[in-house]
Design a protein around this motif. Sequence first.
Motif, mmCIF file in Angstrom:
data_model
loop_
_atom_site.group_PDB
_atom_site.id
_atom_site.type_symbol
_atom_site.label_atom_id
_atom_site.label_comp_id
_atom_site.label_asym_id
_atom_site.label_seq_id
_atom_site.Cartn_x
_atom_site.Cartn_y
_atom_site.Cartn_z
ATOM 1 N N GLU A 186 4.080 1.537 -1.138
ATOM 2 C CA GLU A 186 4.622 1.794 -2.426
ATOM 3 C C GLU A 186 3.627 2.280 -3.311
ATOM 4 O O GLU A 186 4.010 2.539 -4.462
ATOM 5 N N SER A 187 2.543 1.873 -3.233
ATOM 6 C CA SER A 187 1.627 2.285 -4.366
ATOM 7 C C SER A 187 1.225 3.698 -4.458
ATOM 8 O O SER A 187 0.554 4.325 -5.258
ATOM 9 N N GLN A 188 1.501 4.352 -3.022
ATOM 10 C CA GLN A 188 1.210 5.708 -3.001
ATOM 11 C C GLN A 188 1.968 6.778 -3.833
ATOM 12 O O GLN A 188 3.275 6.429 -4.038
ATOM 13 N N SER A 189 1.424 7.730 -4.626
ATOM 14 C CA SER A 189 2.183 8.497 -5.406
ATOM 15 C C SER A 189 2.947 9.506 -4.794
ATOM 16 O O SER A 189 2.711 9.830 -3.689
ATOM 17 N N GLY A 190 3.933 9.998 -5.648
ATOM 18 C CA GLY A 190 4.883 10.797 -4.814
ATOM 19 C C GLY A 190 6.135 10.354 -4.255
ATOM 20 O O GLY A 190 6.160 9.283 -3.889
ATOM 21 N N PRO A 191 7.241 11.172 -4.531
ATOM 22 C CA PRO A 191 8.506 10.741 -3.747
ATOM 23 C C PRO A 191 8.357 10.734 -2.258
ATOM 24 O O PRO A 191 7.581 11.470 -1.784
ATOM 25 N N HIS A 237 0.764 -1.179 0.059
ATOM 26 C CA HIS A 237 -0.265 -0.097 0.075
ATOM 27 C C HIS A 237 0.898 1.207 -0.068
ATOM 28 O O HIS A 237 0.675 2.135 -0.683
#
Length: 84
Positions: free
Chosen positions: A62-67, A60
């Motif tokens: 890792e699936s989040q967008s953005g650095p 979950h």
Amino acid sequence: MDGFNLTDAEKSLSELVDRAEAGETIDILRDGKLVAKLVPAEPPDETPKRRVDTDALRQHLESQSGPMVASGQVVRIMRDKARY
């Protein structure tokens, strides 16, 4: 007994708490009028704790967008945006 006068309840609080713990409801009176009730506490919730699925949590995140940004940096960015 209908209830305990406040003065008497103060003197025998430990005994009254024991009685409430045993399931009794105690009325506390001031000048013959009900001002408080001492009632048994509800038992704590006994639901078992579940283990965290760390693999699902990692996926979950890792699936989040953005650095990924350090928390201190996030606070600085928020502070600077609010200031200027």
